[in-house]
Each structure stands twice: as C-alpha cells, then as structure tokens.
Scaffold this active site. Structure first.
Site, short mmCIF file in Angstrom:
data_model
loop_
_atom_site.label_atom_id
_atom_site.label_comp_id
_atom_site.label_asym_id
_atom_site.label_seq_id
_atom_site.Cartn_x
_atom_site.Cartn_y
_atom_site.Cartn_z
N LEU A 42 46.09 38.27 51.86
CA LEU A 42 44.72 38.21 51.34
C LEU A 42 43.91 39.44 51.75
CD1 LEU A 42 43.98 34.43 52.01
CD2 LEU A 42 44.99 35.51 49.98
N HIS A 43 43.16 39.97 50.80
CA HIS A 43 42.27 41.11 51.04
C HIS A 43 40.88 40.75 50.53
CE1 HIS A 43 42.85 41.82 46.81
NE2 HIS A 43 44.14 42.05 46.96
N HIS A 46 40.56 38.85 47.22
CA HIS A 46 40.80 37.41 47.30
C HIS A 46 39.59 36.70 47.93
CE1 HIS A 46 45.10 38.95 47.57
NE2 HIS A 46 45.19 38.13 46.55
N GLN A 72 57.99 34.76 38.85
CA GLN A 72 57.27 35.83 38.16
C GLN A 72 57.75 37.22 38.57
OE1 GLN A 72 53.38 34.52 39.84
NE2 GLN A 72 52.95 36.70 40.04
P1 AMP Z 1 47.64 37.75 43.83
O1 AMP Z 1 47.64 37.28 45.24
O2 AMP Z 1 47.88 39.20 43.66
O3 AMP Z 1 48.49 36.88 42.93
O4 AMP Z 1 46.15 37.54 43.33
C1 AMP Z 1 45.52 36.29 43.40
C2 AMP Z 1 44.23 36.33 42.63
O5 AMP Z 1 43.39 37.33 43.21
C3 AMP Z 1 44.43 36.71 41.16
O6 AMP Z 1 43.56 35.94 40.37
C4 AMP Z 1 44.06 38.16 41.15
O7 AMP Z 1 43.58 38.62 39.90
C5 AMP Z 1 42.94 38.18 42.19
N1 AMP Z 1 42.76 39.54 42.70
C6 AMP Z 1 43.71 40.36 43.23
N2 AMP Z 1 43.16 41.56 43.53
C7 AMP Z 1 41.85 41.48 43.19
C8 AMP Z 1 40.75 42.39 43.25
N3 AMP Z 1 40.89 43.62 43.72
N4 AMP Z 1 39.54 41.96 42.81
C9 AMP Z 1 39.39 40.70 42.32
N5 AMP Z 1 40.38 39.81 42.24
C10 AMP Z 1 41.60 40.18 42.66
#
Ligand code: AMP
Length: 291
Positions: A42-43, A46, A72
């Site tokens: 998480l960043h 998230h 995926q």
């Molecule tokens: P992930 O963990 O990469 O599957 O992302 C989880 C959710 O966080 C998804 O809905 C992503 O689109 C969203 N997300 C990832 N990076 C960002 C970002 N930089 N800004 C906004 N939402 C993000």
C-alpha cells in the site's frame, strides 16, 4: 481461526465465512460497508482510496482486501516478485481507520476445481488486454468474488487503472451487481509520476525517465483544443525524448474507452516498459474546446 486483532478498530480475516460474519455484525448496526480492493504494498494512492471510502458516508465501515490475484498475471509477469509487505500494510490500514482487512490466500479464492470466470467483453482484449491477454478476465473474476463475499454498498477504484475502472463499472451494470463503483483520481509524486507498487523496481535512471510518461500525457492534454491528432503528436514527441521508455501503446479514446469523439471529453492512455518494469498512466483530455 484466522482473525487477528491489530488495534481497537482493525480485524484481519483470511476466511470468507469469518469476514462475512464480521460484516453481518457491522451491518446489524445499520452502517454501510465500503470496500477498497487492493493487491497490497500500500502507498499513498491506496490510502487516498481508503480516505475517500471513509469520507463517502459518515458512518461507513471500510473494508480493505489485500489479494495478489494470480489469475490476472500472465506467464512471465511479476507474480512471484510482486511485493507482499503484509505487516506494513496492516499498519497503514490501522492508521487510516480501516475496520476490516480481508487477506485470502489464492487457494481460498480459487480452490481446486474452480473454473468459472468473468468474460470482460471486447474492451478486455484492447489496450492493456492486448498486451496482457486474460488479464481483465482475472481482474473481473477476483473483483466479482470480492463483491459477493463483502457485499459492499460502494467499492472504490483508482483512475490510475482506468481500463480496469471502466470494466468494473461495466461489469456492475451488465451483471446487475448491487454495488456503486466510485472513482478516485490518481495520486502522484511531486514530479507527476503516478504512484504504483511497481515504482520500487525502478533504478534511479529509470525513475527519472518514468516522469516522461506523465510529461507526455500532460503535453497531449495541453494540445486538446487543437484536436485529437495534435494531442497524439504532442504526447508522442515528448515520449520520443525518453529513449529508455519502450512504448506499448499511446491511445486517445472516449471516456468509456470507445472511439474518440471529434470534440468533448476524452481519455489519453499510455503504457511503456522501462527495463522489465511496465508502467501505465492516463489523463482526461478536453478536445476541440477553448480555441
Ligand atoms: P493495486 O493494489 O495496484 O491492485 O491497486 C488497488 C487500487 O488502488 C486500484 O483501484 C488502483 O487503481 C488504485 N491505485 C493504485 N495506484 C493508485 C494511484 N496512484 N492513485 C489512485 N489510485 C491508485
């Protein structure tokens, strides 16, 4: 018994039946449930999703799922090296006021013999889907399962993964899923690079080149008043200044990712590789207005 209590507010479950029971208890108090699906690591992007989920209704209970979804990832992609810093992630969830974290294992989500998947339709084979065959079937199958397990009132997705957001919305409509899909704008580094769990793979040189992606998108968006061809030309010219960036696609579409209109709202999307790391980004564009 898989539930762990990290703090007064936060409980962690890896078994769907236990999560469902915890959600039933929350719902019994009349509170809406908001879901933020993630793959962890998480960043701040998230965290922004979680903040929107919490702010979406004053009494909402926020559930974060952390699941690195094998379905995926294609052969040769980064499934094995994808970061899984669970303890740090749980701390982040506790700090953000998350109440429930769902951490299913792959064998829980896909027990032996499971074979039903969600077909994303034609858009699933375009853009990211062209480069990553089967990716969106994997995404939508996991998201549909999460929706069924959590039964959220709302689910929050980032515009960072714009095609994913579009396909999840469409799945919700097409399959009558009783979930409101909410979009959250992309969180960025000070130089504009979209935050991503994959940015940590970049070397310092690659990190500098990565900023060229958003620079190209912004140059394209600035050319919006001059029309679609000017947008693509301006973005391509900026990308050409970064030879380390190997372009997978640069495309202008309408906001639903159909054919781009002559004027009005559009979306400019890019994907490029830097070494073995693949980055994607997108911005809104207003076409043919203002001149
Ligand atoms: P992930 O963990 O990469 O599957 O992302 C989880 C959710 O966080 C998804 O809905 C992503 O689109 C969203 N997300 C990832 N990076 C960002 C970002 N930089 N800004 C906004 N939402 C993000």
């Amino acid at each position: 018994m898989t539930a762990t209590k990290l703090s007064a507010q936060l409980a962690v479950h890896s078994e769907p039946a236990e999560l469902r029971a915890a959600i039933r208890t929350l719902r019994g108090t009349g509170r809406p449930v908001h879901l933020v699906p993630t793959m962890g690591a998480l960043h701040a992007g998230h965290r922004e999703l979680v903040r929107r989920a919490r702010a979406g209704a004053p009494d909402a209970a926020t559930v974060v799922s952390i699941f690195v979804n094998p379905l995926q990832f294609g052969p040769g992609e980064d499934l094995d090296r994808y970061p899984r810093p669970l303890d740090t992630d749980l701390d982040a969830c506790a700090e953000e006021g998350v109440e429930l974290v769902f951490t299913p294992g792959p064998e829980t989500m896909y027990p032996a013999g499971a074979s039903t998947t969600v077909h994303p339709g034609p858009l699933g084979a375009q853009l990211e889907g062209l480069v990553r065959p089967g990716h969106f079937a994997g995404v939508l199958t996991a998201v549909a399962k999460l929706f069924n397990i959590v039964a959220p009132d709302r689910a929050y997705f980032g515009e960072k993964d714009y095609q994913q957001l579009t396909l999840v919305r469409r799945m919700g409509r097409d399959l009558d899923l009783p979930v409101e899909v909410c979009a959250v704008p992309t969180a960025r580094e000070p130089d504009g690079l979209a935050l991503s769990s994959r940015n940590r793979y970049l070397s310092p040189t690659q990190r500098r080149a990565a900023a060229g992606l958003v620079a190209a998108l912004r140059a394209g968006a600035a050319a919006g008043p001059r029309g679609a061809a000017a947008v693509l030309a301006a973005a391509a010219q900026t990308l050409a200044a970064q030879p380390e960036l190997h372009l997978d696609y640069l495309e202008l579409r309408d906001p639903e990712l159909g054919v781009v209109p002559a004027t009005g709202a559009a979306r400019l999307l890019v994907a490029a590789r830097l070494g073995t790391t693949r980055l994607i980004d997108n911005v809104p564009v207003a076409l043919g207005v203002g001149e």
